[in-house]
Design an enzyme around this catalytic site. Structure first.
Site, PDB file in Angstrom:
ATOM      1  N   ASP A 142      33.479  40.554 -34.243  1.00 13.59           N
ATOM      2  CA  ASP A 142      33.932  41.723 -33.504  1.00 13.59           C
ATOM      3  C   ASP A 142      34.828  41.355 -32.326  1.00 13.59           C
ATOM      4  OD1 ASP A 142      34.141  44.479 -32.898  1.00 13.59           O
ATOM      5  OD2 ASP A 142      32.598  44.312 -31.362  1.00 13.59           O
TER       6      ASP A 142
ATOM      7  N   ASN B  18      39.045  45.380 -34.169  1.00 15.97           N
ATOM      8  CA  ASN B  18      38.308  44.659 -35.205  1.00 15.97           C
ATOM      9  C   ASN B  18      38.437  45.323 -36.575  1.00 15.97           C
ATOM     10  OD1 ASN B  18      36.406  46.710 -33.877  1.00 15.97           O
ATOM     11  ND2 ASN B  18      35.378  46.284 -35.774  1.00 15.97           N
TER      12      ASN B  18
ATOM     13  N   GLU C 233      34.216  50.979 -35.416  1.00 14.47           N
ATOM     14  CA  GLU C 233      32.841  50.882 -35.911  1.00 14.47           C
ATOM     15  C   GLU C 233      32.533  52.003 -36.908  1.00 14.47           C
ATOM     16  OE1 GLU C 233      33.633  49.897 -32.664  1.00 14.47           O
ATOM     17  OE2 GLU C 233      33.371  47.966 -33.628  1.00 14.47           O
TER      18      GLU C 233
END
Lengths: 614, 189
Positions: free
Chosen positions: A341, A299, A215
């Protein structure tokens, strides 16, 4: 090397050889070392690479095949009702406890979330007093780049040493007997958004580790450290040129979409691979017969898919590599050009499975995108992919081409809210590992039932800050229960039974030869269910919600124990662990919306619980 | 029946009201194309314990933008563009603490928030010194305060351009700021 050190070096080689020889002996003696019942397979699914169960629990997944199966059977359905708390231990940390307690040489090792304290507890003494304590003192700033609570998934024991990762990117080797620091290697950079949360795996003389930070636009990798010196032996990146990914002439992926030169560059917009994610924060399995490790990649970044057209190799997929030098052998991409994700980091259980009348060496993987994949682990071919959860985001997997078939009506777009995307961003199952019992032939899967609304936003890359670009709101899927604990038949590829839980089941599972399966709930119930029927046979209310990995071991007194860490938190429990405001549904990347009632159900607090029969 | 006097009062009242609206709207609608330099050395006191009993004079730096709707609207946009949302979500918090509640770890006044953004804080708040212009930091600080209803309703943003996630900053319930009783750092050994 100086001449003075040469005798020491020789000694090391000899002792390593001895260790390997011991390994080989142990493998050869397997069949006779196994309890007879384990060899009787009710459904035909067999665990491969079975290591003789000595009653210890030296790695979070129990064994290289990642079964999380204990062959101890003292505690069974006839006496489990009288299972009692034997002793407990407060970790003095309040954030989410996702680690597995590790047991070796009559000592239990527990690592806490940040600030990553390691405790060694003496199992030969009543109440498990602290033998030693190691404080790793990570940089407090590292808390600001940990996406989903400051958790740690456990230490690993090998050859008299304890290995673990810290939130601020150090891998540390300790002397298991004394807690003395043997080495401490800096492997990542918090100013790029890198943290470490996974438990290492030790294969031969290599400590295998990976980074977190999908992230934050980090570049994902898997790294091998020398177990003796802590020096980096090799590093394989998951984006960029083949040379960095350690793709060479021995790389033979099964499907055409994974073949070609430098796909880690060409499947991205210019230079986007440098900040493309594909981190390694989940589980690694090892097959000694093939001498291959298997693990998945996270991801791609950012979440907003419109900013990264292409397949985004090698994110959201699985690699088979040689542990010796890291070279890639095969790869398969579960979710090319990930839209939701769906990290590909979940556990893979290595089994021998009858497929169309033939026994195949497979790996079974309850994947985040909602399918249980069965892959031929010798070449990466998908043998089956059956849904185990409610899915709207895809239509299935084409078994001829290996392609994942997205449902285009659920593709996120910038400036538009797409509703009812199922499973939600944490997937049908996140990191929480399942367990396999060779006695029932069933896989026990803790998971969640969540859907989401998602809107893509323009993400700006500022190193060391989040790189997401999405507004997300999660909520319960059909049925209203946010969690489920299910038993899966990997041969038939279907659900056998399921227990619905109010909250996501964010704990791991352990299966035992007493035909019991243990797991915990986020409101603090530690449960034992019958491995055949799923009937609840025992439960205990812990002080805080459970998101840890239960284990079972034999104590120095010869008794079977079951242990688990309680302490709510993690991505799902961030609303409690970090005190988030329930009025903002997008809190904790949208998980808060699904968990607004969790603060009424539990409070924070890290505590180890150990159970035994009276 | 209305007398002339009543009419006169009513006309005057209307004029007065207009005047008030115009005067207050003056700052609200002001565009600062060349933002003035501001001082960034506020005297921030974060403890109620003050030896000797006599409170230190608090010379909180006044935010140049708190009464300006345009600056608040910019602040809301910047909050997303500088990735503040990545850690604080839309005010509810994630990696970083919630900003829409009553709890303030490092002070709720504009100067404290300004210095939190510029200096960073020990448990994970990055230092944005040199990354964000001073005027924009004030815009961000003002927006952060609007999340818990600290600003005038006619200045706080009234709507969101994206997914409707919660009441607009204009309509959010005002929370009385309280100093956090357990600082995050003290929770952990």
């Amino acid at each position: 090397m100086t001449g003075r050190n040469a005798p020491g070096f020789l000694l090391l080689i000899i002792s390593l050889n001895l260790a390997f020889a011991a390994c080989a002996r142990r493998e050869n003696s397997q069949p006779s070392g196994l309890p007879n019942r384990v060899q009787n397979q009710p459904t035909g699914a067999q665990q491969t690479g079975v290591e003789t169960d000595d009653g210890q629990w030296t790695m979070p997944a129990k064994d290289y095949a990642s079964t999380r199966f204990s062959s101890l059977d003292q505690i069974n359905s006839s006496n489990v009702a009288s299972l009692k708390l034997a002793w407990s231990f407060s970790t003095s940390v309040l954030r989410g406890h996702e680690a597995a307690p590790i047991v070796a040489n009559n000592t239990m090792y527990v690592v806490t979330p940040y600030p990553n304290i390691v405790y060694a507890l003496d199992l030969t003494q009543p109440g498990g007093p602290v033998k030693w304590k190691y404080e790793s003192k990570p940089a407090s700033a590292s808390q600001g780049v940990a996406c989903c609570d400051v958790i740690n998934r456990g230490v690993v024991y090998a050859d008299g040493k304890i290995f673990f990762n810290t939130l601020d990117d150090y891998t540390i080797g300790l002397d298991a007997a004394s807690g003395k620091e043997l080495w401490k290697t800096h492997v990542g950079d918090i100013n790029k958004g890198e943290t470490m949360t996974m438990a290492p795996l030790v294969v031969k003389d290599k400590v295998l580790i990976g980074n977190s930070g999908g992230e934050f636009g980090v570049r994902g990798w898997l790294t091998a450290l020398d177990a003796t010196s802590g020096k980096i032996a090799w590093r394989a990146y998951h984006t960029g040129p083949d040379a960095d990914v350690l793709i060479g002439q021995n790389f033979h992926p099964f499907y055409t979409q994974d073949k070609g030169k430098d796909l880690g560059i060409s499947s991205w917009p210019a230079d986007a691979w440098r900040i493309g994610g594909g981190t390694t924060w989940g589980w690694i399995s090892y097959d000694p017969d093939q001498d291959l490790i298997f693990y998945g990649t996270g991801n791609p970044g950012p979440w907003n898919p419109e900013q990264r057209p292409g397949d985004n190799k090698w994110t959201c997929g699985i690699f088979a590599r040689k542990p010796e030098n890291g070279e890639a052998v095969w790869y398969y991409q579960f979710s090319p050009h990930d839209l939701h994700d769906y990290d590909g980091v979940n556990e893979q259980i290595l089994l021998d499975l009858p497929v169309n009348g033939q026994t195949r060496k497979v790996l079974v993987r309850p994947e985040r995108n909602g399918y249980v994949y069965v892959l031929d682990r010798t070449n990466g071919q998908v043998l089956s992919a059956n849904p185990y959860a409610y899915i709207t985001s895809s239509k299935g997997v084409d078994l001829n081409s290996g392609q994942f078939l997205y449902n285009e009506t659920k593709n996120p777009q910038a400036g538009k809210v797409i509703r009812e995307i199922c499973p939600a961003a944490p997937g049908a199952k996140d990191w929480q590992p399942s367990a396999f019992s060779p006695r029932t032939g069933l896989l026990y899967i803790p998971h969640q039932n969540l859907c989401m609304d998602m809107e893509g936003l323009e993400a700006n890359y500022i190193a060391g800050t989040p790189y997401v670009g999405a507004n997300v709101k999660m909520y319960a899927g059909p049925g209203g229960n946010r969690g489920e604990f299910l038993a899966w038949d990997p041969v038939k590829g279907e659900k056998v039974w399921a227990i619905q839980e109010k909250f996501p089941v964010w704990s791991g599972a352990v299966a035992t030869a007493g035909d019991l399966v243990f797991y915990g709930t986020m409101d603090g119930w530690f449960k034992a269910v019958d491995a055949h029927s799923g009937q609840l046979v025992w439960q205990f209310k812990c002080g805080s919600g459970i998101i840890g990995q239960p284990i079972s071991y034999r104590g120095p007194d010869g008794k079977q124990y079951v242990a688990v860490l309680a302490g709510v938190g993690g991505w799902s429990g961030a609303i409690v662990a970090a005190g988030l405001d329930p009025r903002d549904p997008t809190g904790a990347l949208g998980f808060v919306n699904a968990m607004t009632d969790l603060p009424d159900a539990t409070t924070k607090g890290g505590m180890l619980y150990v159970f035994a029969l009276p | 029946m209305h007398s002339k006097k009543a009419k006169f009062v009513s006309r005057n009242g209307r004029a007065l009201l207009m005047l008030i609206v115009v005067v207050s709207a003056c700052k609200r609608e002001q565009r600062q194309f060349d933002p003035p330099p501001t001082t960034t050395n506020p005297a921030i006191v974060q403890s109620e314990l003050q030896p000797g009993g006599a409170p230190q004079p608090q010379t909180s730096t006044k935010s140049p933008v708190e009464e300006n709707a345009n600056a608040l609207s910019d602040g809301k946009r910047l909050f997303s563009l500088y990735n503040c949302t990545g850690c604080h979500a839309n005010g509810g918090g994630a990696i970083g603490p919630a900003l829409m509640d009553e709890t303030w770890i490092y002070g709720s006044d504009p100067a404290s928030i300004h210095s939190t953004i510029v200096e960073g804080r020990p448990n994970g708040m990055p230092s944005f010194r040199g990354k964000i212009s001073d005027y924009q930091v004030w815009e961000l600080s003002a927006y952060v305060r609007s999340l818990s209803g600290q600003l005038r309703k006619d200045v706080a943003p009234g709507r969101s351009d994206d997914m409707n996630v919660h009441r607009s900053e204009q309509r959010v319930e005002r929370k009385t700021p309280q100093q956090s009783t357990i600082p995050k750092a003290a929770e952990q050994p």
